[in-house]
Design a protein around this motif. Structure first.
Motif, mmCIF file in Angstrom:
data_model
loop_
_atom_site.group_PDB
_atom_site.id
_atom_site.type_symbol
_atom_site.label_atom_id
_atom_site.label_comp_id
_atom_site.label_asym_id
_atom_site.label_seq_id
_atom_site.Cartn_x
_atom_site.Cartn_y
_atom_site.Cartn_z
ATOM 1 N N ASN A 46 0.799 -1.393 0.011
ATOM 2 C CA ASN A 46 0.031 -0.032 -0.126
ATOM 3 C C ASN A 46 0.966 1.301 -0.275
ATOM 4 N N ILE A 47 1.924 1.175 0.782
ATOM 5 C CA ILE A 47 2.911 2.382 0.757
ATOM 6 C C ILE A 47 3.476 2.483 -0.775
ATOM 7 N N LYS A 48 3.602 1.522 -1.268
ATOM 8 C CA LYS A 48 4.450 1.608 -2.547
ATOM 9 C C LYS A 48 3.356 2.152 -3.671
ATOM 10 N N LYS A 49 2.264 1.609 -3.513
ATOM 11 C CA LYS A 49 1.196 2.277 -4.585
ATOM 12 C C LYS A 49 0.855 3.718 -4.203
ATOM 13 N N TYR A 50 0.804 4.133 -2.937
ATOM 14 C CA TYR A 50 0.707 5.682 -2.678
ATOM 15 C C TYR A 50 1.698 6.245 -3.250
ATOM 16 N N TRP A 51 2.994 5.592 -3.166
ATOM 17 C CA TRP A 51 4.030 6.491 -3.905
ATOM 18 C C TRP A 51 3.989 6.447 -5.314
ATOM 19 N N TRP A 52 3.803 5.197 -5.928
ATOM 20 C CA TRP A 52 3.702 5.075 -7.363
ATOM 21 C C TRP A 52 2.679 6.049 -8.012
ATOM 22 N N ASP A 53 1.696 5.663 -7.380
ATOM 23 C CA ASP A 53 0.260 6.796 -7.985
ATOM 24 C C ASP A 53 0.591 8.061 -7.784
ATOM 25 N N SER A 54 1.209 8.421 -6.627
ATOM 26 C CA SER A 54 1.469 9.896 -6.540
ATOM 27 C C SER A 54 2.548 10.517 -7.725
ATOM 28 N N MET A 55 3.153 9.463 -8.086
ATOM 29 C CA MET A 55 4.318 9.861 -9.067
ATOM 30 C C MET A 55 3.652 9.796 -10.482
ATOM 31 N N VAL A 56 3.124 8.427 -10.836
ATOM 32 C CA VAL A 56 3.204 8.234 -12.227
ATOM 33 C C VAL A 56 1.759 8.469 -12.718
ATOM 34 N N LEU A 57 0.752 8.217 -11.571
ATOM 35 C CA LEU A 57 -0.681 8.613 -11.965
ATOM 36 C C LEU A 57 -1.112 9.950 -12.052
ATOM 37 N N LEU A 58 -0.277 10.810 -10.912
ATOM 38 C CA LEU A 58 -0.863 12.269 -10.838
ATOM 39 C C LEU A 58 -0.043 13.121 -11.776
ATOM 40 N N ASN A 59 1.136 12.637 -12.314
ATOM 41 C CA ASN A 59 2.053 13.477 -13.082
ATOM 42 C C ASN A 59 2.200 12.773 -14.615
ATOM 43 N N ASP A 60 1.487 13.554 -15.588
ATOM 44 C CA ASP A 60 1.475 12.900 -16.987
ATOM 45 C C ASP A 60 3.017 12.952 -17.565
ATOM 46 N N ASN A 61 3.786 13.777 -16.897
ATOM 47 C CA ASN A 61 5.266 13.697 -17.355
ATOM 48 C C ASN A 61 6.098 12.804 -16.592
ATOM 49 N N VAL A 62 5.677 12.017 -15.825
ATOM 50 C CA VAL A 62 6.504 11.064 -14.887
ATOM 51 C C VAL A 62 6.116 9.520 -15.578
ATOM 52 N N VAL A 63 7.109 8.611 -15.555
ATOM 53 C CA VAL A 63 6.593 7.185 -15.987
ATOM 54 C C VAL A 63 7.705 6.517 -15.375
ATOM 55 N N GLY A 64 7.037 5.187 -15.333
ATOM 56 C CA GLY A 64 7.929 4.216 -14.290
ATOM 57 C C GLY A 64 8.590 3.277 -15.343
ATOM 58 N N ILE A 65 9.582 2.499 -14.614
ATOM 59 C CA ILE A 65 10.407 1.421 -15.298
ATOM 60 C C ILE A 65 10.677 0.286 -14.301
ATOM 61 N N ASP A 66 11.291 -0.768 -14.553
ATOM 62 C CA ASP A 66 11.494 -1.698 -13.662
ATOM 63 C C ASP A 66 12.914 -2.320 -14.063
ATOM 64 N N SER A 67 14.106 -1.922 -13.881
ATOM 65 C CA SER A 67 15.158 -2.073 -14.493
ATOM 66 C C SER A 67 15.931 -3.401 -13.503
ATOM 67 N N ALA A 68 16.854 -4.016 -14.158
ATOM 68 C CA ALA A 68 17.417 -5.309 -13.633
ATOM 69 C C ALA A 68 18.192 -4.998 -12.144
#
Ligand code: ATP
Length: 512
Positions: A46-68
């Motif tokens: 839930n903490i991760k989702k709160y952070w992720w959504d606040s970054m990636v969902l709320l800002n259309d100029n922020v995108v996510g990745i998952d690097s090795a």
């Protein structure tokens, strides 16, 4: 209760209720490595989702990745980690305990701050309304002396760190008469540098194995993918790349539970901007990130900024967001203006051009970067320590309750049949089968209703719903609120609405 005791209780509470277990416990554990249990993983997600959504969902100029986690070893040369990711360590010869020299000095400075604050508090109480704090700090002989001593030590400390002068660090420890908390002696070794990266080998040794590192931060995975994301996502500066993932550091002193771990998780966002605009963005991200923390409602007084004395070689501004843990104000998040250091360095080491063509300026440049970097585990610890309460109720009874923000609570709703018979369990299951698509629910029919409420309080469940004989007749249940313990009768059909307005992440995100 002393804060130390609160912390001990919190650690055992985390274990008893399935939040955090020591890793490899049946083999007596592994230093500073922990596992998250059935409740912990929900809270962490839930903490991760709160952070992720606040970054990636709320800002259309922020995108996510998952690097090795494994990356080309030259990346860690380019980032400076091979040469400079060191901590200064010092041993006490009597206790054989190892410490970070910088932390010993920081703790010493914090003690002086405490003394000053106590004097101020005392005077405040004495003089009441008419108290002039600034004047008191400037004129009270004792405070002035403490402050002068603090300033001298602090200046020496900042210089020693900036110069990387290990001998000076040791001298400060000796001059300040800092003792080992275990042995109580000042029998210190020299200060040495210790690289924090874990190394391993990739490929079979017969072919000549490649030495690779477990990443000590997730940020470099973002930098080396800068062009991939910018080009494929047609991103225009300013834009950000966010990532959540594991990081590994061979910490010298790994105490304080999940505050300092050897394997931990980070949530990092690198925001790429035009050169020259970075300090303006730094200011903006500082404010945005502080808002994110404060929106959880633990109280604004629990947070503060701590601007860095020693800037890392790549930074032109840096601050920490500190949270008041049971063991004092501690860093939870770092916000750094990293200049163009990383991208330029990768350009140099890889031999590939890592630049951005700005169509508005009609020229190419290496973007500057603002980084926000927060540890999931430290965030978890701050949430748990702010939420853990021991309450004395009317009649002298006590209860342990986790006042978790409802959006973060592992279980949103417990469904409890009053009795294990008469069709009540069936009705309770029916309600659960409907609501489990909306929220994480837990069914519990064991023990008295009072005991079941306590169990849910202890894991921070915001709502309990009790199904009784009356329910079978009128389709109503008793809903109990965790914080107030108040109960009300509501129709089964209303549950979804009542609960979701309180527990939804959406409301929290909207408050940002
Ligand atoms: P510290 O000074 O406490 O070692 P740091 O300044 O090295 O931390 P950063 O490199 O800025 O930390 O990392 C960003 C965030 O990652 C920190 O704010 C913290 O929340 C988290 N973090 C760093 N090291 C650890 C660790 N060993 N265990 C848990 N979380 C960590």
């Amino acid at each position: 209760m002393a804060q130390e005791d609160v912390f001990k209780k919190l650690v055992s509470h985390c274990k008893e209720y399935g939040f955090v277990f020591p890793s490899s416990e049946i083999y007596d554990g592994l230093g500073a490595v922990y596992d998250y249990g059935q409740m912990g993983v929900e809270l962490k997600n839930n903490i991760k989702k709160y952070w992720w959504d606040s970054m990636v969902l709320l800002n259309d100029n922020v995108v996510g990745i998952d690097s090795a986690i494994f990356m080309h070893p030259t990346i860690w040369k380019a980032s400076g980690h091979v040469d400079a990711f060191n901590d200064p360590l010092i041993d006490n010869r009597d206790s054989k305990k190892r410490y970070r020299a910088d932390v010993l000095i920081e703790d010493f400075l914090a003690k002086i701050d405490d003394k000053i604050n106590k004097e101020v508090e005392k005077a405040h109480k004495k003089f009441g309304e008419s108290f002039d704090e600034a004047q008191f700090r400037a004129t009270n002989a004792r405070v002035v002396e403490y402050q002068a001593n603090r300033d001298t030590v602090h200046t020496r400390f900042a210089k020693a760190l900036n110069d990387g002068n290990l001998e000076d660090l040791r001298e400060i420890i000796v001059d300040c008469e800092i003792v080992c908390p275990i042995s109580g002696t000042r029998n210190w070794t020299e200060v040495r540098q210790f690289n924090l990266m874990f190394a391993t080998e990739m490929g079979s040794t017969a072919d000549g194995a490649l030495k690779v590192y477990l990443r000590p931060e997730t940020a470099q995975g973002i930098f080396v993918n800068f062009l991939n994301v910018q080009k494929t996502g047609r991103m225009k500066i300013p834009f950000g790349i966010a990532q959540i993932g594991k990081a590994f550091r061979n910490e010298i002193v790994a105490r304080q539970f999940i505050f300092r771990m050897r394997e931990f998780e980070q949530m990092e966002m690198q925001f790429f901007v035009r050169p020259g605009e970075e300090l303006e963005w730094f200011k903006q991200w500082k404010a945005t990130r502080m808002r994110w923390h404060k929106a959880l409602g633990f109280g604004d007084h629990k947070y503060r900024f701590h601007d860095h004395d020693k800037l890392a070689h790549y930074a032109n501004a840096a601050t920490d967001i500190e949270f008041e843990m049971p063991f004092g104000f501690k860093e939870v998040e770092g916000i750094h203006s990293r200049t163009d250091f990383d991208l330029s360095s990768h350009e140099k080491f890889s031999g590939k051009k890592v630049q951005y063509f700005d169509p508005e300026l009609n020229k190419s440049y290496t973007p500057y970067v603002i980084e926000t970097s927060i540890g999931v585990d430290r965030m978890f610890l701050s949430v748990m320590s702010a939420s853990y309460q021991e309450e004395t109720l009317e009649g002298g009874e006590t209860r342990v309750v986790l006042n978790l923000p409802p959006a973060l609570a592992p279980i949103k709703l417990a469904i409890l049949p009053l009795l294990k018979k008469d069709g009540l369990p069936e009705k309770a299951r029916e309600i659960m089968d409907e609501l489990k698509f909306e929220f994480k629910c837990q069914y519990d029919e064991k023990d008295s209703i009072g005991k079941r409420y306590r169990r849910q309080d202890a894991i921070g469940t915001p709502f309990c719903v009790t199904v009784d004989h009356q329910t079978l007749e009128d389709g109503q249940v008793t809903i109990r609120h965790r914080d107030t313990m108040q109960q009300e009768r509501v129709a089964i059909g209303e549950l979804k609405e009542i609960i979701s307005t309180k527990v939804s992440l959406k409301a929290l995100l909207k408050s940002l």
